[in-house]
Motif scaffolding. Structure first.
Motif, PDB file in Angstrom:
ATOM      1  N   THR A 172       0.836  -1.203   0.000  1.00  0.00           N
ATOM      2  CA  THR A 172       0.000   0.000   0.000  1.00  0.00           C
ATOM      3  C   THR A 172       0.868   1.250   0.000  1.00  0.00           C
ATOM      4  O   THR A 172       2.055   1.203   0.298  1.00  0.00           O
ATOM      5  N   CYS A 173       0.231   2.352  -0.324  1.00  0.00           N
ATOM      6  CA  CYS A 173       0.888   3.659  -0.281  1.00  0.00           C
ATOM      7  C   CYS A 173       1.125   4.015   1.196  1.00  0.00           C
ATOM      8  O   CYS A 173       0.219   3.900   2.002  1.00  0.00           O
ATOM      9  N   THR A 174       2.330   4.443   1.546  1.00  0.00           N
ATOM     10  CA  THR A 174       2.630   4.751   2.946  1.00  0.00           C
ATOM     11  C   THR A 174       1.931   6.042   3.381  1.00  0.00           C
ATOM     12  O   THR A 174       1.893   6.361   4.559  1.00  0.00           O
ATOM     13  N   THR A 175       1.411   6.801   2.427  1.00  0.00           N
ATOM     14  CA  THR A 175       0.820   8.088   2.743  1.00  0.00           C
ATOM     15  C   THR A 175      -0.698   8.003   2.898  1.00  0.00           C
ATOM     16  O   THR A 175      -1.247   8.457   3.888  1.00  0.00           O
ATOM     17  N   CYS A 176      -1.389   7.399   1.933  1.00  0.00           N
ATOM     18  CA  CYS A 176      -2.860   7.328   2.013  1.00  0.00           C
ATOM     19  C   CYS A 176      -3.345   5.912   2.293  1.00  0.00           C
ATOM     20  O   CYS A 176      -4.533   5.700   2.495  1.00  0.00           O
ATOM     21  N   HIS A 177      -2.449   4.955   2.269  1.00  0.00           N
ATOM     22  CA  HIS A 177      -2.751   3.556   2.588  1.00  0.00           C
ATOM     23  C   HIS A 177      -3.631   2.854   1.567  1.00  0.00           C
ATOM     24  O   HIS A 177      -4.148   1.776   1.812  1.00  0.00           O
TER      25      HIS A 177
ATOM     26  N   ALA B 104       5.059   5.831  -2.223  1.00  0.00           N
ATOM     27  CA  ALA B 104       3.740   6.469  -2.225  1.00  0.00           C
ATOM     28  C   ALA B 104       3.107   6.365  -3.616  1.00  0.00           C
ATOM     29  O   ALA B 104       3.800   6.236  -4.627  1.00  0.00           O
ATOM     30  N   CYS B 105       1.787   6.453  -3.635  1.00  0.00           N
ATOM     31  CA  CYS B 105       1.069   6.362  -4.910  1.00  0.00           C
ATOM     32  C   CYS B 105       1.167   7.686  -5.665  1.00  0.00           C
ATOM     33  O   CYS B 105       1.600   8.696  -5.124  1.00  0.00           O
ATOM     34  N   ARG B 106       0.751   7.659  -6.915  1.00  0.00           N
ATOM     35  CA  ARG B 106       0.850   8.867  -7.741  1.00  0.00           C
ATOM     36  C   ARG B 106      -0.113   9.954  -7.282  1.00  0.00           C
ATOM     37  O   ARG B 106       0.157  11.140  -7.445  1.00  0.00           O
ATOM     38  N   ILE B 107      -1.230   9.558  -6.708  1.00  0.00           N
ATOM     39  CA  ILE B 107      -2.197  10.559  -6.236  1.00  0.00           C
ATOM     40  C   ILE B 107      -1.560  11.383  -5.111  1.00  0.00           C
ATOM     41  O   ILE B 107      -1.678  12.606  -5.081  1.00  0.00           O
ATOM     42  N   CYS B 108      -0.860  10.722  -4.196  1.00  0.00           N
ATOM     43  CA  CYS B 108      -0.214  11.438  -3.095  1.00  0.00           C
ATOM     44  C   CYS B 108       0.929  12.306  -3.611  1.00  0.00           C
ATOM     45  O   CYS B 108       1.141  13.418  -3.124  1.00  0.00           O
ATOM     46  N   GLN B 109       1.666  11.803  -4.579  1.00  0.00           N
ATOM     47  CA  GLN B 109       2.733  12.606  -5.185  1.00  0.00           C
ATOM     48  C   GLN B 109       2.127  13.860  -5.826  1.00  0.00           C
ATOM     49  O   GLN B 109       2.628  14.974  -5.654  1.00  0.00           O
TER      50      GLN B 109
HETATM   51 ZN   LIG Z   1      -1.239   7.517  -1.672  1.00  0.00          ZN
END
Ligand SMILES: [Zn+2]
Ligand SMILES: [Zn+2]
Length: 218
Positions: A16-21, A33-38
């Motif tokens: 999972t993304c460490t930022t939004c999970h 992290a995923c591209r959305i969080c980036q």
């Molecule tokens: Zn994310």
């Protein structure tokens, strides 16, 4: 694959993304992290910089009464402060510029690069550090273990600047825990929310009944 013991399959969790999970997509596997969080971090950085950016506009929020709803309280017994303190602390050393520069120094250390340099006044330095962070954001979101912390700090300072400029009072938010373990940020006026991790949809009443989550390190 069929030789794997059942327990190993059961224990396997999709990265999972460490930022939004959120679960990472196939093309995001291996990233921190995923591209959305980036993209969200990039948008916040972009909003801060430039001559009409949030940081530049903080200067206008420095005089009392400059923002809507403040400084015009009739019958107030307290003398107005010469400057509103919050925008000042965001603008000054230790504020937005320093927070971002600290991250740039950290990134240079992780990458084994020389210590970064900035020239000029705060606005110029802000523009320089934002440019540097944005151009290495792809690397950070892919590889920097503390990307989630970076993203959260950038979001916090961006929100604080916006608040100073618009004079809005922040609505108090709390983090509640979804059954899947992810935490969701909600406010009292939240109409409902969807867990970005497991996809569960909560209505207003349900969301307010969820247990409080432990505060994430920030
Ligand atoms: Zn994310
Ligand atoms: Zn969930």
């Amino acid at each position: 694959m069929r030789d794997l013991p059942v327990a190993a399959i059961a224990d396997y969790a999709w990265p999972t993304c460490t930022t939004c999970h959120r679960e990472l997509r196939h093309e995001e596997l291996g990233r921190i992290a995923c591209r959305i969080c980036q993209h969200r971090a990039d948008g916040n950085l972009e909003a801060l910089a430039g001559n009409s950016g949030l940081y530049a506009r903080l200067g206008n929020a420095l005089t009392p009464g400059a923002s809507p709803g403040e400084g015009r309280v009739s019958g107030s017994h307290t003398a107005p402060l010469p400057l509103r303190l919050e925008p000042l602390s965001l603008s000054a050393r230790g504020g937005v510029v320093t927070i971002l520069q600290t991250w740039q120094v950290d990134w240079h250390e992780v990458l084994g690069w020389r210590h970064p340099r900035w020239d000029g006044g705060f606005q110029q330095q802000l523009n320089q550090v934002v440019k540097a962070l944005r151009s290495n954001l792809e690397w950070a979101a892919s590889s920097h273990p503390a990307f989630a912390e970076f993203e959260a700090e950038v979001a916090t300072v961006t929100r604080a600047c916006r608040r100073q400029i618009t004079g809005e009072r922040p609505e108090r938010g709390v983090r509640v825990a979804c059954a899947c373990g992810a935490s969701l940020r909600v406010t009292l006026s939240t109409p409902g929310t969807r867990c970005s991790s497991c996809g569960t949809q909560y209505g207003r009443t349900e969301v307010l009944e969820l247990p409080l989550a432990e505060r994430a390190a920030a």
